[in-house]
Design a protein around this motif. Structure first.
Motif, PDB file in Angstrom:
ATOM      1  N   UNK A  24      -1.787   8.124   8.011  1.00  0.00           N
ATOM      2  CA  UNK A  24      -3.170   7.673   8.231  1.00  0.00           C
ATOM      3  C   UNK A  24      -3.788   7.182   6.921  1.00  0.00           C
ATOM      4  N   UNK A  25      -3.519   7.890   5.842  1.00  0.00           N
ATOM      5  CA  UNK A  25      -4.024   7.510   4.529  1.00  0.00           C
ATOM      6  C   UNK A  25      -3.413   6.178   4.096  1.00  0.00           C
ATOM      7  N   UNK A  26      -2.121   6.019   4.291  1.00  0.00           N
ATOM      8  CA  UNK A  26      -1.447   4.769   3.936  1.00  0.00           C
ATOM      9  C   UNK A  26      -2.005   3.604   4.735  1.00  0.00           C
ATOM     10  N   UNK A  27      -2.219   3.811   6.021  1.00  0.00           N
ATOM     11  CA  UNK A  27      -2.796   2.750   6.853  1.00  0.00           C
ATOM     12  C   UNK A  27      -4.202   2.365   6.387  1.00  0.00           C
ATOM     13  N   UNK A  28      -4.999   3.353   6.032  1.00  0.00           N
ATOM     14  CA  UNK A  28      -6.355   3.070   5.542  1.00  0.00           C
ATOM     15  C   UNK A  28      -6.291   2.291   4.230  1.00  0.00           C
ATOM     16  N   UNK A  29      -5.388   2.682   3.344  1.00  0.00           N
ATOM     17  CA  UNK A  29      -5.215   1.963   2.082  1.00  0.00           C
ATOM     18  C   UNK A  29      -4.737   0.540   2.293  1.00  0.00           C
ATOM     19  N   UNK A  30      -3.786   0.370   3.201  1.00  0.00           N
ATOM     20  CA  UNK A  30      -3.289  -0.973   3.498  1.00  0.00           C
ATOM     21  C   UNK A  30      -4.385  -1.856   4.072  1.00  0.00           C
ATOM     22  N   UNK A  31      -5.203  -1.298   4.936  1.00  0.00           N
ATOM     23  CA  UNK A  31      -6.300  -2.054   5.543  1.00  0.00           C
ATOM     24  C   UNK A  31      -7.304  -2.481   4.476  1.00  0.00           C
ATOM     25  N   UNK A  32      -7.660  -1.567   3.583  1.00  0.00           N
ATOM     26  CA  UNK A  32      -8.602  -1.894   2.509  1.00  0.00           C
ATOM     27  C   UNK A  32      -8.010  -2.970   1.596  1.00  0.00           C
ATOM     28  N   UNK A  33      -6.721  -2.898   1.368  1.00  0.00           N
ATOM     29  CA  UNK A  33      -6.067  -3.899   0.526  1.00  0.00           C
ATOM     30  C   UNK A  33      -6.031  -5.260   1.227  1.00  0.00           C
ATOM     31  N   UNK A  34      -5.731  -5.269   2.512  1.00  0.00           N
ATOM     32  CA  UNK A  34      -5.725  -6.515   3.288  1.00  0.00           C
ATOM     33  C   UNK A  34      -7.092  -7.201   3.273  1.00  0.00           C
ATOM     34  N   UNK A  35      -8.146  -6.401   3.276  1.00  0.00           N
ATOM     35  CA  UNK A  35      -9.506  -6.931   3.265  1.00  0.00           C
ATOM     36  C   UNK A  35      -9.960  -7.342   1.862  1.00  0.00           C
TER      37      UNK A  35
END
Length: 77
Positions: A24-35
Motif C-alpha cells: 500500500x505504501x509503495x502504491x501511494x509512493x508510485x502514485x505521488x511520483x506519477x503525479x
C-alpha cells in the motif's frame, strides 16, 4: 493445533499484514511520483525516504503512508 503451529501461524499472519502495508505504501509512493509530486521514494536504513523538491524527507512507514496519501488527496482535490 500445537503451540508451535500456533506460533508459526501467528508469524505468517504478521508477515502477510506487513506485506500488505508495504504494498500500500509503495502504491501511494508510485502514485505521488506519477503525479509529479515527488521525485522518488523507498526504504533506507529501516526508514522510508521520500525525495521531494530536492530534499530527502525521512519517515516511519506509517508516517510516510499518511504523508503520501495526504499529498495525493491535496493534488486531486
Amino acid at each position: 493445533m500445537s503451540k508451535s503451529d500456533e506460533q508459526n501461524l501467528a508469524k505468517r499472519l504478521n508477515l502477510e499484514i506487513e506485506m500488505i502495508g508495504t504494498n500500500r505504501l509503495t502504491l501511494a509512493g508510485n502514485r505521488a511520483q506519477e503525479l509529479g509530486l515527488i521525485a522518488g521514494h523507498g526504504f533506507r536504513g529501516g526508514k522510508y525516504e521520500i525525495l521531494c523538491q530536492g530534499e530527502f524527507l525521512t519517515f516511519t512507514p506509517q508516517e510516510a503512508q499518511t504523508y503520501l496519501e495526504n499529498l495525493v488527496k491535496e493534488m486531486l482535490g
